[in-house]
Design a protein around this motif. Structure first.
Motif, short mmCIF file in Angstrom:
data_model
loop_
_atom_site.label_atom_id
_atom_site.label_comp_id
_atom_site.label_asym_id
_atom_site.label_seq_id
_atom_site.Cartn_x
_atom_site.Cartn_y
_atom_site.Cartn_z
N LYS A 229 -51.72 98.66 -39.33
CA LYS A 229 -50.66 97.85 -39.93
C LYS A 229 -49.45 97.82 -39.00
O LYS A 229 -49.00 98.87 -38.52
N TYR A 230 -48.95 96.62 -38.75
CA TYR A 230 -47.81 96.45 -37.86
C TYR A 230 -46.56 96.10 -38.66
O TYR A 230 -46.65 95.46 -39.72
N SER A 231 -45.44 96.52 -38.14
CA SER A 231 -44.18 96.20 -38.81
C SER A 231 -43.85 94.73 -38.61
O SER A 231 -44.44 94.05 -37.76
N ARG A 232 -42.90 94.23 -39.37
CA ARG A 232 -42.49 92.84 -39.25
C ARG A 232 -41.96 92.54 -37.85
O ARG A 232 -42.21 91.48 -37.28
N GLU A 233 -41.24 93.49 -37.27
CA GLU A 233 -40.70 93.31 -35.93
C GLU A 233 -41.81 93.31 -34.88
O GLU A 233 -41.76 92.54 -33.91
N GLU A 234 -42.82 94.15 -35.08
CA GLU A 234 -43.95 94.18 -34.14
C GLU A 234 -44.70 92.85 -34.18
O GLU A 234 -45.09 92.30 -33.13
#
Length: 253
Positions: free
Chosen positions: A23-28
């Motif tokens: 799972k990636y962050s919104r910024e990533e």
């Protein structure tokens, strides 16, 4: 013994297929959606000096007065010598490399297209659509859309800053994903290029978004660290240019 081996293989295959997604962050995700390839141009400027380097090593400079294409790919170039004004025609098979400038008319059209999609504002750089630098073409033997007989074409490298392992070439006939627009308002979503020509090692192939997962291991599977960070069940085709750059960086000795 053979049965146990078979069961173990099936178990490992099942485990791989159900591997937990990263799972990636919104910024990533915002970073991964940035389009890092150069703009693909199909027509060079006939008013600026182009450079053609033949396979025999000879260098020719002049104005591209005529370019013939087949299935969108250049197969013949007519160069008018800037001094003698004499025109010479070169087959793509004769040319090793070519450097040209994009035509102003095509740049204007691409700026208009950029302004017509809201998604572009956050993922693409307008400066690449008004590029005044030379475009790099290289001779490659390729099967168009992986269906035709192999033939030599001049193909535009669109990742020249990070092409030392994987080279990506502009597909002049590529389509884009669709979006939604109301009336004369800019389009929402869509605008993602669906295909490129890609070279790794000695293999050049046409890569369509629908086949991305099938070729993921070939492209990136030799870098375990990369595959752990960006497994194919966790990424999208939209991230393709980022993944190429990231793989290149992570593969440096």
């Amino acid at each position: 013994m053979k049965l146990k081996t078979l069961l173990l293989a099936l178990l490992l295959a099942g485990s791989a297929s159900f591997a937990q997604k990263v799972k990636y962050s919104r910024e990533e995700i915002k970073t991964m959606e940035q389009y890092l390839f150069n703009e693909g141009f199909d027509r060079p400027s006939p008013k600026k000096t182009s450079t053609v380097i033949l396979k025999d090593g000879s260098i020719h400079k002049g104005f591209c007065s005529k370019i013939d294409t087949k299935k969108g790919q250049i197969f013949e170039v007519c160069l008018k010598d800037s001094i003698s004004k004499k025109s010479e025609v070169y087959d793509a098979a004769q040319i090793a490399e070519m450097y040209v400038y994009p035509s102003n008319a095509e740049k204007v059209a691409k700026v208009a297209k950029y302004m017509g999609n809201i998604r572009n504002y956050g993922t693409k750089k307008l400066s690449k659509r008004t590029n005044n630098e030379r475009i790099y073409f290289v001779n490659q033997t390729v099967s168009l859309k992986n269906k035709k007989d192999d033939k030599e074409f001049l193909m535009q490298v669109i990742n020249p800053e990070f092409d030392n392992i994987i080279s990506v070439y502009h597909d002049p006939r590529a389509k884009e994903t669709g979006g939604i627009s109301v009336g004369y308002s800019p389009q929402l979503g869509g605008g993602v290029i669906k295909s490129y020509y890609v070279k790794k090692g000695d293999k050049v192939m046409w890569l369509h978004k629908d086949d991305f997962e099938d070729h993921y291991d070939f492209l990136f599977g030799d870098n375990a660290e990369f595959m752990k960070k960006y497994p194919k069940n966790s990424v999208e085709w939209d991230y393709f240019s980022f993944l190429i750059q990231e793989y290149t960086e992570m593969s440096k000795a």
